[in-house]
Design a protein around this motif. Sequence first.
Motif, PDB file in Angstrom:
ATOM      1  N   SER A  31       0.808  -1.307   0.098  1.00  0.00           N
ATOM      2  CA  SER A  31       0.109   0.069   0.110  1.00  0.00           C
ATOM      3  C   SER A  31       0.752   1.057  -0.011  1.00  0.00           C
ATOM      4  N   LEU A  32       0.163   2.362  -0.161  1.00  0.00           N
ATOM      5  CA  LEU A  32       1.040   3.642  -0.118  1.00  0.00           C
ATOM      6  C   LEU A  32       1.874   3.751   1.104  1.00  0.00           C
ATOM      7  N   ARG A  33       1.047   3.412   2.152  1.00  0.00           N
ATOM      8  CA  ARG A  33       1.448   3.761   3.572  1.00  0.00           C
ATOM      9  C   ARG A  33       2.772   2.837   3.726  1.00  0.00           C
ATOM     10  N   THR A  44       1.412  10.169   1.463  1.00  0.00           N
ATOM     11  CA  THR A  44       0.839   9.034   0.675  1.00  0.00           C
ATOM     12  C   THR A  44       0.525   9.675  -0.979  1.00  0.00           C
ATOM     13  N   SER A  45       0.316  10.980  -1.076  1.00  0.00           N
ATOM     14  CA  SER A  45       0.204  11.383  -2.052  1.00  0.00           C
ATOM     15  C   SER A  45       1.617  11.459  -3.033  1.00  0.00           C
ATOM     16  N   GLY A  47       3.940   9.320  -2.473  1.00  0.00           N
ATOM     17  CA  GLY A  47       4.125   8.260  -2.873  1.00  0.00           C
ATOM     18  C   GLY A  47       3.384   7.635  -4.450  1.00  0.00           C
ATOM     19  N   ALA A  48       2.155   8.284  -4.382  1.00  0.00           N
ATOM     20  CA  ALA A  48       1.416   7.692  -5.391  1.00  0.00           C
ATOM     21  C   ALA A  48       1.804   8.650  -6.761  1.00  0.00           C
ATOM     22  N   TRP A  67      -2.736   0.122  -5.652  1.00  0.00           N
ATOM     23  CA  TRP A  67      -1.426  -0.106  -5.648  1.00  0.00           C
ATOM     24  C   TRP A  67      -0.779  -1.429  -5.246  1.00  0.00           C
TER      25      TRP A  67
END
Length: 74
Positions: A31-33, A44-45, A47-48, A67
């Motif tokens: 996951s992004l976290r 998280t944004s 990472g996205a 993701w």
Amino acid sequence: MSRQAAGLSARQEAVLRGVREWIAEHGEGPSLREIGARVGPSSTSSGAYQLGRREEPGFISRTGRCWRTCRLHP
């Protein structure tokens, strides 16, 4: 062509390495976290954004919106 020759920054390379390691350990994408926890503090944004930028040149693809469905390409 190597990733460095493709113009990846150190941060982008770290994100890809983190995704690669996570998939090897868990059998699915992080996951992004989980990516943030692995490669260092980031939103998280962010990472996205980093992962999305890697989709365009074909380093990563997803089979769904999440993701966790990402796969790395050699």
